[in-house]
Design a protein around this motif. Structure first.
Motif, PDB file in Angstrom:
ATOM      1  N   GLU A 372      13.681  94.990 118.279  1.00 47.98           N
ATOM      2  CA  GLU A 372      14.000  96.333 118.767  1.00 47.98           C
ATOM      3  C   GLU A 372      13.951  96.441 120.294  1.00 47.98           C
ATOM      4  O   GLU A 372      14.364  97.459 120.854  1.00 47.98           O
ATOM      5  CB  GLU A 372      13.005  97.348 118.177  1.00 47.98           C
ATOM      6  CG  GLU A 372      12.784  97.258 116.683  1.00 47.98           C
ATOM      7  CD  GLU A 372      13.900  97.905 115.888  1.00 47.98           C
ATOM      8  OE1 GLU A 372      14.839  98.432 116.519  1.00 47.98           O
ATOM      9  OE2 GLU A 372      13.843  97.868 114.646  1.00 47.98           O
ATOM     10  N   LEU A 373      13.469  95.411 120.982  1.00 48.06           N
ATOM     11  CA  LEU A 373      13.245  95.519 122.424  1.00 48.06           C
ATOM     12  C   LEU A 373      14.497  95.921 123.217  1.00 48.06           C
ATOM     13  O   LEU A 373      14.386  96.696 124.182  1.00 48.06           O
ATOM     14  CB  LEU A 373      12.680  94.208 122.970  1.00 48.06           C
ATOM     15  CG  LEU A 373      11.226  93.886 122.583  1.00 48.06           C
ATOM     16  CD1 LEU A 373      10.805  92.545 123.164  1.00 48.06           C
ATOM     17  CD2 LEU A 373      10.293  94.996 123.038  1.00 48.06           C
ATOM     18  N   PRO A 374      15.710  95.434 122.877  1.00 49.76           N
ATOM     19  CA  PRO A 374      16.886  95.857 123.646  1.00 49.76           C
ATOM     20  C   PRO A 374      17.143  97.368 123.599  1.00 49.76           C
ATOM     21  O   PRO A 374      17.906  97.892 124.423  1.00 49.76           O
ATOM     22  CB  PRO A 374      18.039  95.085 122.996  1.00 49.76           C
ATOM     23  CG  PRO A 374      17.394  93.865 122.422  1.00 49.76           C
ATOM     24  CD  PRO A 374      16.068  94.342 121.936  1.00 49.76           C
ATOM     25  N   GLN A 375      16.515  98.074 122.676  1.00 46.95           N
ATOM     26  CA  GLN A 375      16.734  99.515 122.597  1.00 46.95           C
ATOM     27  C   GLN A 375      16.104 100.263 123.769  1.00 46.95           C
ATOM     28  O   GLN A 375      16.420 101.428 124.006  1.00 46.95           O
ATOM     29  CB  GLN A 375      16.213 100.047 121.268  1.00 46.95           C
ATOM     30  CG  GLN A 375      17.082  99.619 120.099  1.00 46.95           C
ATOM     31  CD  GLN A 375      16.492  99.948 118.750  1.00 46.95           C
ATOM     32  OE1 GLN A 375      15.744 100.906 118.596  1.00 46.95           O
ATOM     33  NE2 GLN A 375      16.830  99.138 117.756  1.00 46.95           N
ATOM     34  N   PHE A 376      15.231  99.597 124.518  1.00 50.25           N
ATOM     35  CA  PHE A 376      14.728 100.230 125.739  1.00 50.25           C
ATOM     36  C   PHE A 376      15.863 100.394 126.756  1.00 50.25           C
ATOM     37  O   PHE A 376      15.796 101.267 127.625  1.00 50.25           O
ATOM     38  CB  PHE A 376      13.573  99.421 126.332  1.00 50.25           C
ATOM     39  CG  PHE A 376      12.290  99.566 125.551  1.00 50.25           C
ATOM     40  CD1 PHE A 376      11.542 100.725 125.655  1.00 50.25           C
ATOM     41  CD2 PHE A 376      11.859  98.558 124.704  1.00 50.25           C
ATOM     42  CE1 PHE A 376      10.366 100.869 124.928  1.00 50.25           C
ATOM     43  CE2 PHE A 376      10.688  98.686 123.979  1.00 50.25           C
ATOM     44  CZ  PHE A 376       9.944  99.854 124.084  1.00 50.25           C
ATOM     45  N   ILE A 377      16.894  99.558 126.648  1.00 48.66           N
ATOM     46  CA  ILE A 377      18.102  99.758 127.464  1.00 48.66           C
ATOM     47  C   ILE A 377      18.820 101.018 127.011  1.00 48.66           C
ATOM     48  O   ILE A 377      19.309 101.807 127.830  1.00 48.66           O
ATOM     49  CB  ILE A 377      19.022  98.532 127.367  1.00 48.66           C
ATOM     50  CG1 ILE A 377      18.311  97.281 127.897  1.00 48.66           C
ATOM     51  CG2 ILE A 377      20.328  98.765 128.128  1.00 48.66           C
ATOM     52  CD1 ILE A 377      19.097  95.997 127.717  1.00 48.66           C
ATOM     53  N   ASN A 378      18.864 101.243 125.684  1.00 47.16           N
ATOM     54  CA  ASN A 378      19.426 102.489 125.159  1.00 47.16           C
ATOM     55  C   ASN A 378      18.679 103.707 125.689  1.00 47.16           C
ATOM     56  O   ASN A 378      19.275 104.753 125.953  1.00 47.16           O
ATOM     57  CB  ASN A 378      19.374 102.506 123.632  1.00 47.16           C
ATOM     58  CG  ASN A 378      20.357 101.546 122.991  1.00 47.16           C
ATOM     59  OD1 ASN A 378      20.000 100.786 122.107  1.00 47.16           O
ATOM     60  ND2 ASN A 378      21.608 101.575 123.433  1.00 47.16           N
ATOM     61  N   VAL A 379      17.369 103.556 125.861  1.00 47.68           N
ATOM     62  CA  VAL A 379      16.562 104.664 126.387  1.00 47.68           C
ATOM     63  C   VAL A 379      16.970 104.976 127.825  1.00 47.68           C
ATOM     64  O   VAL A 379      17.172 106.144 128.191  1.00 47.68           O
ATOM     65  CB  VAL A 379      15.060 104.329 126.308  1.00 47.68           C
ATOM     66  CG1 VAL A 379      14.230 105.404 127.018  1.00 47.68           C
ATOM     67  CG2 VAL A 379      14.616 104.206 124.852  1.00 47.68           C
ATOM     68  N   LEU A 380      17.102 103.945 128.651  1.00 45.35           N
ATOM     69  CA  LEU A 380      17.519 104.162 130.037  1.00 45.35           C
ATOM     70  C   LEU A 380      18.930 104.740 130.110  1.00 45.35           C
ATOM     71  O   LEU A 380      19.239 105.516 131.020  1.00 45.35           O
ATOM     72  CB  LEU A 380      17.448 102.852 130.821  1.00 45.35           C
ATOM     73  CG  LEU A 380      16.048 102.273 131.057  1.00 45.35           C
ATOM     74  CD1 LEU A 380      16.133 101.006 131.893  1.00 45.35           C
ATOM     75  CD2 LEU A 380      15.154 103.295 131.751  1.00 45.35           C
ATOM     76  N   GLN A 381      19.791 104.396 129.146  1.00 50.35           N
ATOM     77  CA  GLN A 381      21.143 104.948 129.117  1.00 50.35           C
ATOM     78  C   GLN A 381      21.152 106.421 128.728  1.00 50.35           C
ATOM     79  O   GLN A 381      22.170 107.103 128.901  1.00 50.35           O
ATOM     80  CB  GLN A 381      22.003 104.167 128.111  1.00 50.35           C
ATOM     81  CG  GLN A 381      22.316 102.744 128.527  1.00 50.35           C
ATOM     82  CD  GLN A 381      23.012 101.967 127.424  1.00 50.35           C
ATOM     83  OE1 GLN A 381      22.796 102.230 126.233  1.00 50.35           O
ATOM     84  NE2 GLN A 381      23.851 101.013 127.799  1.00 50.35           N
ATOM     85  N   GLY A 382      20.033 106.911 128.189  1.00 45.34           N
ATOM     86  CA  GLY A 382      19.974 108.289 127.746  1.00 45.34           C
ATOM     87  C   GLY A 382      20.435 108.493 126.323  1.00 45.34           C
ATOM     88  O   GLY A 382      20.525 109.628 125.856  1.00 45.34           O
ATOM     89  N   ARG A 383      20.709 107.398 125.592  1.00 42.83           N
ATOM     90  CA  ARG A 383      21.161 107.521 124.206  1.00 42.83           C
ATOM     91  C   ARG A 383      20.000 107.697 123.240  1.00 42.83           C
ATOM     92  O   ARG A 383      20.155 108.285 122.185  1.00 42.83           O
ATOM     93  CB  ARG A 383      21.941 106.261 123.792  1.00 42.83           C
ATOM     94  CG  ARG A 383      23.211 106.017 124.578  1.00 42.83           C
ATOM     95  CD  ARG A 383      23.821 104.673 124.161  1.00 42.83           C
ATOM     96  NE  ARG A 383      25.030 104.366 124.921  1.00 42.83           N
ATOM     97  CZ  ARG A 383      25.683 103.208 124.848  1.00 42.83           C
ATOM     98  NH1 ARG A 383      25.221 102.258 124.043  1.00 42.83           N
ATOM     99  NH2 ARG A 383      26.774 102.994 125.560  1.00 42.83           N
ATOM    100  N   MET A 384      18.846 107.134 123.596  1.00 43.05           N
ATOM    101  CA  MET A 384      17.686 107.161 122.715  1.00 43.05           C
ATOM    102  C   MET A 384      16.452 107.595 123.485  1.00 43.05           C
ATOM    103  O   MET A 384      16.476 107.695 124.716  1.00 43.05           O
ATOM    104  CB  MET A 384      17.438 105.778 122.078  1.00 43.05           C
ATOM    105  CG  MET A 384      18.521 105.308 121.133  1.00 43.05           C
ATOM    106  SD  MET A 384      18.135 103.672 120.428  1.00 43.05           S
ATOM    107  CE  MET A 384      16.668 104.044 119.456  1.00 43.05           C
ATOM    108  N   SER A 385      15.378 107.846 122.742  1.00 39.68           N
ATOM    109  CA  SER A 385      14.072 108.110 123.317  1.00 39.68           C
ATOM    110  C   SER A 385      13.114 107.047 122.786  1.00 39.68           C
ATOM    111  O   SER A 385      13.408 106.380 121.788  1.00 39.68           O
ATOM    112  CB  SER A 385      13.594 109.507 122.922  1.00 39.68           C
ATOM    113  OG  SER A 385      12.296 109.759 123.429  1.00 39.68           O
ATOM    114  N   ILE A 386      11.977 106.857 123.433  1.00 37.36           N
ATOM    115  CA  ILE A 386      11.016 105.884 122.926  1.00 37.36           C
ATOM    116  C   ILE A 386      10.443 106.360 121.594  1.00 37.36           C
ATOM    117  O   ILE A 386      10.284 105.583 120.651  1.00 37.36           O
ATOM    118  CB  ILE A 386       9.893 105.648 123.956  1.00 37.36           C
ATOM    119  CG1 ILE A 386      10.457 104.946 125.194  1.00 37.36           C
ATOM    120  CG2 ILE A 386       8.765 104.810 123.350  1.00 37.36           C
ATOM    121  CD1 ILE A 386       9.450 104.709 126.287  1.00 37.36           C
TER     122      ILE A 386
END
Length: 473
Positions: A372-386
């Motif tokens: 799941e670690l690459p999803q922190f990139i999604n967080v920076l993109q504004g698509r997801m939250s932690i």
């Protein structure tokens, strides 16, 4: 006066706390909301006198900021001692962390001795915990010192009226005495609840109030009964009782319900996002800071995993899959590839125990959540939250939105890398409808009760879960 803020509570599970809150505006309530802010300021000023020779102007400014951040304080009269300890530590940790970050960024922290900051960080939660334990022990006496209980009556023996009556009778720290109900129906036609007497009909409400010396009237009638409600309000004009309207909102699942005024017209939100205004800024700010920190610290781990995935099996390093994000919009979510397939079509099969599609390396990555670690990139993109409801594949969304009532409400917020459902036993495969319903119920509970403190609790629980949970595969 009519107070539309007296909303009937629904029966959904709560994240923390319990019934038994004190009445708003009572002396005990004022002590509750002031205790933690006063302790934070008082400890700061005592340390300033002892360690820095006096309360200088910078301490006054810091005290104002601390009080503004912590007032009104939370209610902690109920719940276990363990919950109290955790709540105190998370609350002060959040406040102190934000102050330290702001002080370091602005250079303001250099105005205070390091020794004072260290003592302040440790003493406030210790004294706060001791103070709340003391208040719990003395609260019953403080309630009795408030004088005679306010006598309350409920007009309308229906589900929301009975729920209010039970909550009033079961609550420990309020100064209310529930006298009974009035209703036009006979006792045979009313719910069988012997705990509460029927004192009369609506037409005799004024007389009942005078005979029983009622201080508070809670009108619990369906909104369709407008003529009857208006008649009751007209009859009550000849009394001095405070009047509250309990709307029949049991018919729906309330998410972030609160009264507000729109262009001069009172309205009640029934389903809304918790991330608006300052709350939205805190949520996004914490996401950006934590995601950036994690990506920087774990950069060597990310590179090592990427190389291992590439060398261990054919296929891309990053698996991309369409999911539903906030407001139901499609987003692309990143994961390290852990399977021999990369499904993202009309049908997506969830991973199962001993699934042959999972690579040996993928099994390790999935069990430890490193995929799941690459999803922190999604967080920076504004698509997801932690922290938030976990996103499901589009195919699964289209299936379950037709089977589970309220399923799409979880998309009022950004999806998360981890969530309240995942740390409460719903991590991994949801192979039955009941499991998915349980996950959705906890997702909606998160929306009702969100706070930055709850996010920190979920993150801590997730870290602990990664090392002991066996449900992910």
């Amino acid at each position: 006066m009519i107070d539309i803020s007296s909303l009937a509570s629904n029966s959904s599970p709560r994240v923390a706390g319990a019934t038994g809150a004190t009445a708003r505006g009572s002396p005990l309530n004022l002590l509750e909301i002031s205790l933690t802010p006063v302790i934070g300021v008082a400890v700061l000023w005592v340390l300033a006198r002892v360690l820095d020779g006096g309360i200088h102007p910078e301490y006054f400014l810091l005290a104002v900021v601390v009080f503004a951040m912590t007032f009104p304080g939370p209610s902690r009269l109920t719940g276990t001692v363990r919950w109290l300890l955790l709540d105190v530590l998370l609350s002060w940790g959040t406040t102190f962390g934000l102050l330290l970050a702001a002080g370091w960024t602005t250079g303001y922290v250099r105005l205070f001795p390091d020794e004072l900051i260290a003592w302040w960080m440790g003493l406030v939660p210790a004294i706060d915990l001791a103070a709340w334990l003391g208040l719990r022990a003395t609260a019953p006496t403080l309630v009795r010192l408030q004088g005679r209980p306010a006598r309350a009556l409920v007009a309308g023996m229906n589900p929301q009226g009975l729920q209010l009556a039970h909550n009033l009778q079961d609550a420990r720290f309020h100064n209310f005495e529930l006298v009974g109900f009035v209703d036009d129906r006979s006792r045979e036609r009313l719910p069988d609840d012997a705990r509460f007497p029927l004192l009369g009909r609506f037409e005799s409400l004024g007389e009942v109030l005078r005979q029983q010396r009622i201080d508070h009237v809670y009108i619990s009638l369906p909104m369709a009964s407008q003529p009857r409600i208006l008649k009751i309000l007209d009859d009550l004009k000849d009394t001095t009782a405070s009047i509250y309207f309990v709307p029949d909102l049991f018919v729906t699942d309330l998410i972030q319900s609160k009264p507000t005024v729109l262009c001069g017209v009172p309205v009640i939100s029934v389903c809304d996002t918790p991330f608006q205004g300052l709350s939205g800024g805190l949520k996004r700010g914490s996401d950006v800071v934590l995601a950036s920190l994690i990506l920087v610290l774990l950069a060597p781990v990310l590179i090592a995993i990427a190389v291992a995935v590439k060398l261990s099996s054919p296929g891309p390093v990053i698996f991309k899959q369409r999911r539903y994000g906030q407001s139901g919009e499609q987003i692309v979510v990143y994961k390290f590839r852990s399977m021999t397939v990369a499904e993202d079509g009309a049908q997506v099969t969830q991973a199962r125990r001993n699934d042959q599609r999972i690579t040996p390396l993928g099994a390790v990555l999935r069990r430890t959540s490193l995929d799941e670690l690459p999803q922190f990139i999604n967080v920076l993109q504004g698509r997801m939250s932690i922290v938030g409801p976990r996103p499901h594949a589009v195919a699964h969304n289209e299936l379950y939105r037709k089977l589970i009532k309220g399923y799409m409400v979880r998309h009022k917020v950004k999806p998360g890398i981890t969530g309240w459902a995942q740390v409460n036993g719903y991590r991994g495969e949801t192979d039955t409808l009941e499991k998915m319903e349980g996950r959705i119920a906890l997702d909606l509970d998160y929306l009702r009760n969100w706070s930055l403190k709850l996010d920190l609790l979920i993150i801590l629980k997730t870290i602990r879960l990664v090392f002991k949970d066996q449900q992910a595969y």
